[in-house]
Scaffold this motif. Structure first.
Motif, short mmCIF file in Angstrom:
data_model
loop_
_atom_site.label_atom_id
_atom_site.label_comp_id
_atom_site.label_asym_id
_atom_site.label_seq_id
_atom_site.Cartn_x
_atom_site.Cartn_y
_atom_site.Cartn_z
N SER A 1 -32.42 29.02 7.07
CA SER A 1 -31.48 29.97 7.65
C SER A 1 -31.11 29.57 9.07
O SER A 1 -29.94 29.70 9.48
CB SER A 1 -32.08 31.38 7.64
OG SER A 1 -32.37 31.80 6.33
N TYR B 1 -28.69 26.57 8.90
CA TYR B 1 -27.38 27.00 8.43
C TYR B 1 -26.65 27.81 9.49
O TYR B 1 -25.45 27.64 9.72
CB TYR B 1 -27.53 27.83 7.15
CG TYR B 1 -26.21 28.25 6.54
CD1 TYR B 1 -25.53 27.40 5.68
CD2 TYR B 1 -25.65 29.49 6.84
CE1 TYR B 1 -24.31 27.77 5.13
CE2 TYR B 1 -24.43 29.87 6.30
CZ TYR B 1 -23.77 29.01 5.44
OH TYR B 1 -22.56 29.37 4.91
N GLY B 2 -27.37 28.72 10.16
CA GLY B 2 -26.74 29.54 11.19
C GLY B 2 -26.24 28.72 12.36
O GLY B 2 -25.14 28.95 12.87
N ALA C 1 -23.09 26.94 11.32
CA ALA C 1 -21.93 27.83 11.25
C ALA C 1 -21.47 28.28 12.62
O ALA C 1 -20.33 28.75 12.77
CB ALA C 1 -22.27 29.05 10.39
N ASN D 1 -17.97 27.70 14.34
CA ASN D 1 -16.80 28.54 14.10
C ASN D 1 -16.88 29.86 14.85
O ASN D 1 -16.05 30.75 14.62
CB ASN D 1 -16.66 28.82 12.59
CG ASN D 1 -16.47 27.56 11.80
OD1 ASN D 1 -15.74 26.67 12.21
ND2 ASN D 1 -17.15 27.47 10.64
N SER E 1 -19.11 35.41 14.12
CA SER E 1 -18.89 35.40 12.68
C SER E 1 -20.18 35.77 11.94
O SER E 1 -21.27 35.32 12.30
CB SER E 1 -18.43 34.00 12.22
OG SER E 1 -18.43 33.91 10.82
N PRO E 2 -20.06 36.61 10.89
CA PRO E 2 -21.25 36.95 10.08
C PRO E 2 -21.93 35.72 9.50
O PRO E 2 -23.15 35.73 9.28
CB PRO E 2 -20.70 37.85 8.98
CG PRO E 2 -19.45 38.44 9.56
CD PRO E 2 -18.87 37.35 10.43
N ARG E 3 -21.16 34.65 9.24
CA ARG E 3 -21.75 33.42 8.71
C ARG E 3 -22.70 32.78 9.72
O ARG E 3 -23.54 31.95 9.35
CB ARG E 3 -20.66 32.42 8.34
CG ARG E 3 -19.78 32.87 7.18
CD ARG E 3 -18.77 31.80 6.84
NE ARG E 3 -19.42 30.54 6.48
CZ ARG E 3 -18.76 29.41 6.27
NH1 ARG E 3 -17.42 29.36 6.40
NH2 ARG E 3 -19.40 28.31 5.94
N THR E 4 -22.57 33.17 11.00
CA THR E 4 -23.46 32.64 12.03
C THR E 4 -24.62 33.59 12.29
O THR E 4 -25.79 33.20 12.19
CB THR E 4 -22.68 32.41 13.33
OG1 THR E 4 -21.63 31.47 13.11
CG2 THR E 4 -23.61 31.88 14.42
N VAL F 1 -25.70 36.38 10.77
CA VAL F 1 -26.55 36.87 9.67
C VAL F 1 -27.69 35.89 9.37
O VAL F 1 -28.86 36.29 9.32
CB VAL F 1 -25.70 37.17 8.42
CG1 VAL F 1 -26.60 37.41 7.21
CG2 VAL F 1 -24.80 38.37 8.65
N PRO F 2 -27.41 34.60 9.14
CA PRO F 2 -28.54 33.68 8.90
C PRO F 2 -29.46 33.54 10.11
O PRO F 2 -30.67 33.33 9.93
CB PRO F 2 -27.87 32.36 8.54
CG PRO F 2 -26.47 32.46 9.02
CD PRO F 2 -26.12 33.91 8.96
#
Length: 518
Positions: free
Chosen positions: A221, A224-225, A228, A231, A235-238, A240-241
């Motif tokens: 996580s 991945y965060g 991300a 961007n 962003s939730p893609r950043t 959240v992980p």
């Protein structure tokens, strides 16, 4: 019963040939864990073209085995203590041979990805058990020298493999890339089976599957965060992980404090010298992994170096690295771990500063070779005293569990290095060309359009992608080559702060004289 390690300044007997052969088998197994990812990452473009790998899958293909190792290495140490360090290492070497040869026959990229994940478990055994087997197979007075042999083998193969891989791919195709490590694994298997004694085993106990899964989830996580975050952090893609990673690590620590048989013995971290050593291991792996990103991107985009030329940057000084790795073990015996560890960190700092202050669009190749050599030299000098400090806490009953700490922190740094380097490089590059655009009187939107156009031309141009100053000026009016170079310089300046901080910690936290191991 306390075991007295060798004291600095005391002369010790030399290692016999049988002891050297005992060390060499696990040493080659350990070196394979470095050679394997280097060969793959430097030749990913050829593999991607050969198997038509989608762009979104290239990064996963390159990091699949490394992420498996980072997540699973804690478990393999405990398994080795219970079921046999030597037995599991031999199984791991045999599995590496099988999975590598199957990878060479891959009909598509999904099959190759599956083989990379499978090979990650095999590499976990090689990385997590080889040092543990060394700990229980070699007398204490030979341990620093034996670690030096480990790192000398790694240094030699690490320096040769990029050139060898590029030559093999160019002459015979990318499939033959996966035929390079099986002979090494076979030699390591035969030496280990013949010369390495089978250490005593402790009674089998449950593996802390929950702890291993929590650590793996948190690390994946986090990677991945951070990826991300390019961007935007909102962003939730950043976030959240990253939140999952924070909760995962906190839950992991909570679980390990309460587990009857934890994957990671937190009591080891009650000693400041052990903490300093583990952070040093994380640091040099972080810097070495990130260096590959800088060499590939800066060397290709700005200096116009083809992949084979980038691989050649690792070759100069390889013999000296190998000799230094062996001599470092003797330096630890004579001067203690603290002084040698500080020396290695300072050398890495020097290598980072060479790039931070010397990078330019017309940077001399010898200067880039010097920086590469200094960072690699510092990492090998640092590795011996750091590993020796960690292994000094091991006993025959828990050698696998304690030795697993070193690769756990090492692979964590190796996984985070490229991700953080790319994030910083992109952020600083963006800041530079935005400032450049404002100075030129352009809007950010106009400059962004020009940057995208140049990136598109790089992606579709034949041969080695490179920022063409004439194209840059014609399409955007911006000095993107200089902006990118400044991004590289700022990135190296920021990441060099890490070994500076660790050096300060080592200076104050590690004893001036080696203490008695309990």
């Amino acid at each position: 019963m306390a075991v007295n390690p060798p004291q600095p300044g005391v002369r010790h007997p030399r290692m016999g040939m049988r002891t050297v052969l005992t060390v060499l088998g696990p040493a080659l197994a350990f070196a394979i864990t470095t050679v394997d990812p280097v060969l793959l990452t430097l030749n990913l473009p050829e593999i991607s073209r050969g198997l038509h790998v989608p762009p979104a899958q290239v990064g996963l293909l390159g990091s699949a085995a490394t992420l498996v190792v980072a997540a699973a290495v804690l478990a393999v140490g405990n398994l080795g203590d219970s079921y046999g360090l030597k037995r599991l290492l031999i199984y791991g070497l045999a599995a590496t041979i099988v999975f590598q040869l199957l990878a060479a026959l891959s009909p598509n990229h999904w099959f190759l990805l599956a083989m990379r994940f499978a090979d990650g478990f095999a590499l976990t055994a090689l990385l997590g058990l080889s040092l543990a087997l060394l700990t229980v197979s070699v007398p204490d007075e030979f341990r620093p020298t034996a670690i030096g042999i480990f790192l000398a083998s790694q240094a030699t193969l690490y320096g040769i493999s990029p050139l060898l891989g590029g030559w093999v791919v160019g002459a015979a195709g990318w499939r033959w890339l996966f035929v390079i490590t099986p002979p090494l694994a076979l030699v390591a298997l035969l030496l280990t089976a013949r010369y390495v004694p089978d250490p005593p085993r402790r009674p089998a106990r449950p593996v802390d599957v929950t702890g291993v899964c929590l650590f793996g989830l948190a690390l994946l996580s986090l990677v991945y965060g951070i990826s991300a975050a390019q961007n935007g952090f909102a962003s939730p893609r950043t976030w959240v992980p990253l939140v999952i990673a924070a909760v995962g690590f906190a839950t992991f620590l909570w679980h390990e404090r309460r587990a009857r048989h934890p994957a990671l013995d937190l009591s080891l971290f009650t000693r400041s010298d052990f903490v300093a050593a583990t952070l040093a291991v994380l640091t040099f792996n972080f810097l070495v992994a990130g260096l590959g990103v800088i060499l590939g991107r800066f060397g290709g985009l700005i200096l116009g170096l083809p992949p084979r030329a980038v691989g050649l940057l690792y070759l100069p000084g390889t013999v000296l690295l190998a000799v230094t790795s062996v001599l470092t073990g003797r330096m630890v015996l004579r001067h203690g771990a603290r002084r040698v560890l500080l020396t290695g960190l300072l050398v890495m700092i020097a290598g980072g500063l060479v790039v931070a202050f010397g990078a330019s669009p017309v940077m001399a190749l010898w200067l880039l070779i010097l920086a590469t050599w200094l960072i690699n030299l510092g990492s090998f000098v640092t590795a011996t005293p750091a590993s020796d400090t960690i292994l000094a806490r091991a006993t025959p009953a828990d050698a696998g569990a304690v030795a697993a700490v070193q690769p756990t922190f090492g692979m964590t740094g190796y996984a985070l290095g490229p991700t953080i380097y790319i994030l910083l490089l992109n952020l600083f590059f963006h800041r530079e060309w935005v400032a450049d655009a404002r100075t030129a009187g352009e809007s950010v939107q106009q400059a962004q359009s020009g940057v995208d156009a140049v990136r598109s031309s790089l992606a579709t141009s034949p041969g080695t992608p490179k920022f063409d100053p004439n194209l840059v000026q014609q399409r955007t009016g911006l000095a993107l080559d200089l902006d990118y170079t400044n991004g590289v310089r700022l990135t190296m300046l920021v990441v060099t702060l890490l070994p500076v901080a660790v050096a300060i910690l080592v200076f104050f936290a590690m004893p001036r004289r080696r203490r008695t191991r309990k």
